[in-house]
Design a protein around this motif. Structure first.
Motif, PDB file in Angstrom:
ATOM      1  N   VAL A 117       0.866  -1.861  -0.353  1.00  0.00           N
ATOM      2  CA  VAL A 117      -0.222  -0.218  -0.459  1.00  0.00           C
ATOM      3  C   VAL A 117       0.624   1.070  -0.005  1.00  0.00           C
ATOM      4  N   ILE A 118       2.116   1.274   0.850  1.00  0.00           N
ATOM      5  CA  ILE A 118       2.619   2.631   1.101  1.00  0.00           C
ATOM      6  C   ILE A 118       3.493   2.581  -0.432  1.00  0.00           C
ATOM      7  N   ALA A 119       3.998   1.686  -1.264  1.00  0.00           N
ATOM      8  CA  ALA A 119       4.507   1.897  -2.289  1.00  0.00           C
ATOM      9  C   ALA A 119       4.288   1.748  -3.377  1.00  0.00           C
ATOM     10  N   TYR A 120       3.236   2.133  -3.575  1.00  0.00           N
ATOM     11  CA  TYR A 120       1.942   2.448  -5.130  1.00  0.00           C
ATOM     12  C   TYR A 120       0.874   3.883  -3.845  1.00  0.00           C
ATOM     13  N   LYS A 121       0.857   3.900  -2.608  1.00  0.00           N
ATOM     14  CA  LYS A 121      -0.021   5.144  -3.019  1.00  0.00           C
ATOM     15  C   LYS A 121       1.346   6.396  -2.140  1.00  0.00           C
ATOM     16  N   LYS A 148      13.659  -0.217   8.255  1.00  0.00           N
ATOM     17  CA  LYS A 148      14.262   0.526   7.622  1.00  0.00           C
ATOM     18  C   LYS A 148      13.676   0.443   6.707  1.00  0.00           C
ATOM     19  N   LEU A 149      12.478   0.564   5.950  1.00  0.00           N
ATOM     20  CA  LEU A 149      11.868   0.019   4.954  1.00  0.00           C
ATOM     21  C   LEU A 149      10.734   0.849   4.797  1.00  0.00           C
ATOM     22  N   THR A 167       8.572   5.072   0.947  1.00  0.00           N
ATOM     23  CA  THR A 167       8.771   3.794   0.925  1.00  0.00           C
ATOM     24  C   THR A 167      10.747   5.060   1.154  1.00  0.00           C
ATOM     25  N   THR A 168      12.265   3.802   1.768  1.00  0.00           N
ATOM     26  CA  THR A 168      13.629   4.389   1.848  1.00  0.00           C
ATOM     27  C   THR A 168      14.614   3.849   0.960  1.00  0.00           C
ATOM     28  N   LYS A 169      15.467   4.148   1.209  1.00  0.00           N
ATOM     29  CA  LYS A 169      16.552   3.515   0.363  1.00  0.00           C
ATOM     30  C   LYS A 169      16.456   2.005   0.321  1.00  0.00           C
ATOM     31  N   GLU A 170      16.533   1.976   1.559  1.00  0.00           N
ATOM     32  CA  GLU A 170      16.723   0.780   2.058  1.00  0.00           C
ATOM     33  C   GLU A 170      15.497  -0.550   1.858  1.00  0.00           C
ATOM     34  N   PHE A 175      14.787  -4.761  -2.821  1.00  0.00           N
ATOM     35  CA  PHE A 175      14.306  -5.322  -3.424  1.00  0.00           C
ATOM     36  C   PHE A 175      14.878  -5.233  -4.999  1.00  0.00           C
ATOM     37  N   GLY A 176      15.851  -4.834  -4.688  1.00  0.00           N
ATOM     38  CA  GLY A 176      16.644  -4.247  -6.099  1.00  0.00           C
ATOM     39  C   GLY A 176      16.342  -3.595  -7.293  1.00  0.00           C
ATOM     40  N   LEU A 177      16.081  -2.432  -7.016  1.00  0.00           N
ATOM     41  CA  LEU A 177      15.527  -1.207  -7.611  1.00  0.00           C
ATOM     42  C   LEU A 177      15.888   0.168  -7.641  1.00  0.00           C
TER      43      LEU A 177
END
Length: 236
Positions: A117-121, A148-149, A167-170, A175-177
Motif C-alpha cells: 500500500v505504501i509503495a504504490y500510494k 528501515k523499509l 518507502t526508503t532507500k533500504e 527489492f533491487g530497484l
C-alpha cells in the motif's frame, strides 16, 4: 608538465610520483571512497591541509585511472564534487549478484500488504492504509520503520495532521530497484509474499491493487497539500 610525463600518459601509464605524492593520492582515493556525499577539491584540500592545485592534480589522475576498462568502479565529478560508484555498464550484473546474495524478506503477510500500500500510494497516512486494508496496522508500521523499509515524510495538511509514510532507500536495495518506476508488479508482490509466508493465502494482489487503483497505478506523490514538518519519532 614534463616530456616524460606526456610520454607516460601517451603510453597509457600514469606519470611517476614522489613517495609523498603517491601517499597523498592514496589518501584522496580513500577519502572519496568512504564519503557518501560528493566532496569538492576545495573541501578535500582544506580538510587535508594541502594546496588546492596539488589535490586537483591528483584527483584528476585518479579519475583517469579508474576510467580504464579494467576497473569496475569509477571516480567522477558529480554535483560539484568527486564521488565513486560502479560503472553504468556493470549495473545490471552487479544488481543481479546482490539480489542473489539477499535472502527473501521475512515479513508477515500484514507487513507485506502494508508495504505494498505504501509503495504504490506514497506518501500515505495510517488512516488511509486502514481504509485500504480494513485493519489497524500500528504494530506493522513500527516493524517496517524498525527495518528501515519505510520512513516518515512529514504530516498531511488535513485535520489532525496525520503522519505520512514513504518507502526508503533500504526498500529499494531490498527489492533491487533503481527507482520507483521499477516497483514490483502485483504478481511479483504475490510471489514475494509466498516466499516470505511459505504458504498459500489471500492474494496480496487484491490489497496492492486497491492501493494502485487509489493512486492511479503510479508511485507519484499525492496531489493533496503536504506539510514539510518532519517528525523522526515514528509517531502514528
Amino acid at each position: 608538465m614534463s616530456a616524460d610525463e606526456l610520454l607516460a600518459r601517451s603510453d597509457g601509464e600514469a606519470p611517476s610520483l614522489s613517495t609523498d605524492e603517491a601517499q597523498l593520492k592514496a589518501v584522496l582515493e580513500a577519502i572519496v571512497y568512504v564519503t557518501e556525499e560528493p566532496l569538492s577539491a576545495i573541501q578535500i584540500a582544506d580538510a587535508a591541509g594541502e594546496p588546492r592545485e596539488r589535490v586537483e592534480k591528483l584527483l584528476e589522475m585518479l579519475v583517469a585511472e579508474f576510467d580504464r576498462p579494467e576497473h569496475g568502479v569509477a571516480m567522477r565529478e558529480v554535483a560539484g564534487g568527486y564521488k565513486m560508484g560502479t560503472k553504468a555498464e556493470h549495473h545490471e550484473r552487479v544488481r543481479a549478484f546482490i539480489k542473489s546474495l539477499r535472502a527473501p524478506a521475512k515479513l508477515s503477510l500484514p507487513a507485506l500488504e502494508t508495504l505494498a500500500v505504501i509503495a504504490y500510494k506514497q506518501p500515505v497516512t495510517a488512516p488511509e492504509i486502514l481504509e485500504i486494508r480494513g485493519v489497524q496496522g500500528a504494530g506493522v508500521l513500527k516493524t517496517l520503520l524498525d527495518r528501515k523499509l519505510i520512513a516518515t515524510a512529514g504530516r498531511k495538511n488535513v485535520i489532525g495532521k496525520p503522519m505520512l509514510y514513504k518507502t526508503t532507500k533500504e526498500f529499494m536495495i531490498q527489492f533491487g530497484l533503481k527507482d520507483l518506476s521499477e516497483l514490483p508488479t502485483l504478481k511479483e508482490f504475490e510471489e514475494i509474499k509466498r516466499l516470505a509466508m511459505g504458504e498459500e493465502s489471500e492474494p496480496l494482489a487484491e490489497t496492492a491493487g486497491s492501493a494502485a487503483a487509489s493512486s492511479g497505478s503510479s508511485p507519484e506523490t499525492s496531489s493533496e497539500p503536504v506539510s514539510t514538518e518532519e517528525d523522526s519519532s515514528g509517531e502514528i
